[in-house]
Design an enzyme around this catalytic site. Sequence first.
Site, mmCIF file in Angstrom:
data_model
loop_
_atom_site.group_PDB
_atom_site.id
_atom_site.type_symbol
_atom_site.label_atom_id
_atom_site.label_comp_id
_atom_site.label_asym_id
_atom_site.label_seq_id
_atom_site.Cartn_x
_atom_site.Cartn_y
_atom_site.Cartn_z
ATOM 1 N N ASP A 38 29.395 39.102 85.893
ATOM 2 C CA ASP A 38 28.219 38.441 85.327
ATOM 3 C C ASP A 38 27.404 37.819 86.466
ATOM 4 O OD1 ASP A 38 26.457 37.518 83.453
ATOM 5 O OD2 ASP A 38 27.772 35.963 82.632
ATOM 6 N N GLU A 81 22.929 40.042 89.388
ATOM 7 C CA GLU A 81 21.640 40.675 89.725
ATOM 8 C C GLU A 81 21.284 40.635 91.220
ATOM 9 O OE1 GLU A 81 21.932 40.058 85.557
ATOM 10 O OE2 GLU A 81 22.080 38.596 87.170
ATOM 11 N N ASP A 110 22.329 39.217 77.633
ATOM 12 C CA ASP A 110 22.121 38.138 76.656
ATOM 13 C C ASP A 110 20.995 38.486 75.687
ATOM 14 O OD1 ASP A 110 24.059 36.952 78.178
ATOM 15 O OD2 ASP A 110 22.670 35.666 79.280
#
Length: 788
Positions: free
Chosen positions: A443, A446, A522
Amino acid sequence: MEGRDLVRSVKAVGSAGVAQGLRTVRAAWRRRRADAAGLPRRGAERARVPGPVRDVEPGPGGGVVRFARSELRILVAVNGALFWGWDGAGPEPSYALAGRCPEPDPRASLEPDTEGGWRVVAERVTVVVSRQGAVEVLTPGGVSLRRELPPRWWEPVGGGTSRWTQRSEVAADARFFGLGGRASGPRLRDGTYRLWNTDPGRAFGPGDDPSPITMPVQLVVADAATHLVFQDTSWDGTVTLREGAEGAGSGHDRAGTSELRMDGGPLRCWMMVGTPARVLHTWATLTGAPALPPSWALGHHHARGGLGGEQEVRRIVAGYQEHDLPLDAVHLGIGHFDGHQVFTVDEERFPKLPALAEDLRRDGIRLVSIVGPAVRAEPGDTVYDNGSAEDAFVRDASGQLVRGVAWPGDSVFPDFTHARVRAWWGRLYEERLGQGFAGFWHDMDEPTSFTAFGESTLPRSARHGLEGRGGDHREAHNVYALSMAQAAYEGLRELAPEERPFIFSRSGWAGMQRYGGAWSGDVATGWPGLRASLSLVMGLGLCGVPYSGTDVGGFDGSPSPELYLRRFQLAACLPLFRTHASPRAGRREPWEFGADVLAHARVALVERRRLRPYFVTLAHLARLTGAPCVRPLWWGAPEERALRDCEDAFLLGDCLLVAPVLDPGQDRRAVRLPRGRWYDTVTEQAYEGPCQVLVDAPLSRIPVLARAGAVVPVRGDDGGLELEVWAPARGGTGGGLVVRDAGDGWAEPEVERYVTRWEGRRVIVEREGEDGVSESPHPVRVRGLDGR
């Protein structure tokens, strides 16, 4: 500071606590100062185009065409893929490619074309290069699939990175898909799409772009053929798409267009042509076979941000058992870390984590750990100290550590684009394995660094190794998560060589399937978010990532019982089946939504367990062929134009068609069927496609239809493998492939091939092998016989 930036900084302070909020303000200013000092200022620029052709140099599989101000390298590979690169760019180095570039096709050669151009003729395509540098790809029959106009560069007068633009034309009937996971739909409508992996910072839905996973991969479906185009550069950019239109006559058609604008990087491209299955197979041979998840990962997972501790985990597991609900994995988020620091455990809340993991494993349940790249920048912290000794963390242009803000607080970030750093990070997973974890959920990769204003990522001037070439975050950003997944995968292969690693990530890039899967991130809880979830999974599959899924219930808020159930039913038909929500959202256990929802969710869970052998088969076939598990309805019939516009249903492998309910209050829904006979798997009513039918969709289930002649491996009542066969149409035949579960190791199972046919009044099911046909070694149940 601009007014809107000030507002964002105040919100950050209020929502994340004063201390963390102030950190995000400081981080934003640090990032801005670093980029001001570390990035070259872009001044005057001059435009450049290739100019007229000068000479050529034939070579294996194609050759080089030289123009007045550039040169074009063309290569047709033995796997049928076509490559071209400008300004001397070759296929390597590339983060997307698995291994080395495939060998050139010796049958393809560069030869003169009419009007002063050149052409390369190959088995699947003909490539025509004009005198001014346009590149046109045609079918062997001469139908144009894609025409790349001469590119244009904007070069800084004083030297530096060139921006460039590539405009392309496709057939008027063509439709665009891909670009990674896009919430707006698997079919990409007119508009501009950004190519920069982004944490939206909030729950997102169909109107939001970009997303955590972006890829410069277009899958274009047209009457003449399907083609995939991959622009192999990881820099920031945009793609502007405009669908074509067909006029009254051939002379009035308007071509579809794609305009790619990149901030830098090489201008090079791969293209594959054929049927959708052939195109994705070629793509997989180029970028790597999808990693095979362990069989338990194809079951049901439960996660929720902020699980309170060991007792809450045990309570949730007991709830699943008391309500007779199958459960295969429990995911622990950042709340189980000590101070949110990766590769640690909060000993107060999880005093005996290995014992908990062992207890769950005895019940067939695995523990999965979240892992993020941010490392708390605090001397005395083991990971920080070891990483500093390894010189593992990203530095800025002046040589100082780049500091950002993440859940641990002030943080530094490993440079995964360096092989030495990947090896160090991969060894850290030994701690996770020692705690009893069996899988890993990446998670914030990016990568995300919280900032009160500006981009929530590392400074673009941050320096990266880039496999020894050196560069900055402008090039490394989009491949950061891909490289992190590689580090974990290779580390786990060394630490636990007998088991297949299980990794799925929020972010990634082309080729990420080599190391694991993805989830949708999300996504907002409402009904539009449900539709976006399906779009993201289908889009990823068409970019070569077959293992993905969406979070049941949505990330934020509290879904209504109906919405939760419809999300649950859809997710039960996707490869990654996981409940999950924000710590601030309501609970997501099925029994929290009432007795009716609990009963219907149980039906979906039991059916998912019954279909586990089919999901195992699809995972193996994805590894062998590159075909996604979740496919658009046009997958087997791209010439059926009506199917290209259908985004509310999908094919699950070759055998099943799933029509989820995506709007509130529906107990019936229209379903567009591809050609052939299809059976409602509950009522066994038969429909003849192509057509649109109205089928029942009560709250208890979503419509699932089976293709006539299909062979579906399922779990029998005794727990063994059984073949569920759907009767072929009279006079027709059918069949299917079955791959038996060989455990979670590396054993290579046999692919069993079955054929179905009518013999008199009976349906015959036979296994085809090297020695001919034989009876099925598994029990067979034939359905769709109209009571016969």
